[in-house]
Scaffold this motif. Structure first.
Motif, short mmCIF file in Angstrom:
data_model
loop_
_atom_site.label_atom_id
_atom_site.label_comp_id
_atom_site.label_asym_id
_atom_site.label_seq_id
_atom_site.Cartn_x
_atom_site.Cartn_y
_atom_site.Cartn_z
N GLU A 1 -5.39 -4.38 -2.42
CA GLU A 1 -7.00 -5.19 -1.73
C GLU A 1 -7.36 -4.08 -0.77
OE1 GLU A 1 -6.49 -8.99 0.18
OE2 GLU A 1 -4.35 -8.67 -1.75
N PRO A 2 -8.97 -4.32 -0.23
CA PRO A 2 -8.73 -3.32 1.09
C PRO A 2 -8.68 -5.32 2.39
CG PRO A 2 -11.51 -4.78 -0.26
CD PRO A 2 -9.54 -4.66 -1.58
N GLU B 1 -5.41 2.46 0.39
CA GLU B 1 -5.63 2.11 -1.03
C GLU B 1 -4.68 1.35 -2.01
OE1 GLU B 1 -6.95 5.51 -3.26
OE2 GLU B 1 -8.81 6.45 -2.00
N GLN C 1 -8.70 0.91 7.02
CA GLN C 1 -9.89 0.88 5.96
C GLN C 1 -9.69 2.47 5.07
OE1 GLN C 1 -10.22 1.28 9.58
NE2 GLN C 1 -11.80 3.09 9.82
N TYR D 1 0.86 -1.25 -0.04
CA TYR D 1 0.16 0.45 0.35
C TYR D 1 1.23 1.46 0.07
CZ TYR D 1 -3.96 -3.29 1.10
OH TYR D 1 -4.39 -4.24 1.22
#
Length: 125
Positions: free
Chosen positions: A81-82, A78, A75, A60
């Protein structure tokens, strides 16, 4: 400031993105990272997330402006993947300039918080 504050590689051995009871959405009782870039240069930060029963997620990527701090909510990352809700994880945070990383866990409803400095590797400026 004569020396940069922080290091380029940090790790947090425990993290969790909590969920509301009976829901698949985060509940706000979340772990967050606080990042400090006290240098005069942008910090390009990469975060890798590690799990017990699956392959890592990331990197990330984010940019931390010079002489600024930033709260990073898991959360809100970006990237590829989450992060899975309700799953424990650990993380390694790397930057191209020295930064400081602090880990905070806020309890449900914001009734309490626990905070600690992340683990850093030998800085060797």
């Amino acid at each position: 400031m004569s020396k940069p504050a922080g290091c380029k590689r940090w790790s947090v051995a425990e993290g969790h993105l909590a969920k509301r009871a009976g829901d698949a959405e985060p509940d706000g009782a979340n772990d967050v990272l606080w990042l400090l870039n006290a240098s005069a240069h942008e910090a390009h930060v990469e975060i890798m997330v590690y799990f017990e029963h699956r392959v890592p997620a990331g990197p990330y990527r984010l940019t931390l402006l010079p002489e600024r701090s930033r709260r990073v909510r898991w959360q809100d990352l970006e990237g590829p993947e989450p992060l899975p809700i309700g799953t424990d994880f650990a993380s390694v945070i790397e930057s191209d300039v020295p930064i400081v990383v602090q880990y905070t866990r806020v309890s449900p409803g914001g009734t309490g918080a626990m905070t600690t400095i992340a683990h850093w590797e030998r800085c060797g400026m």
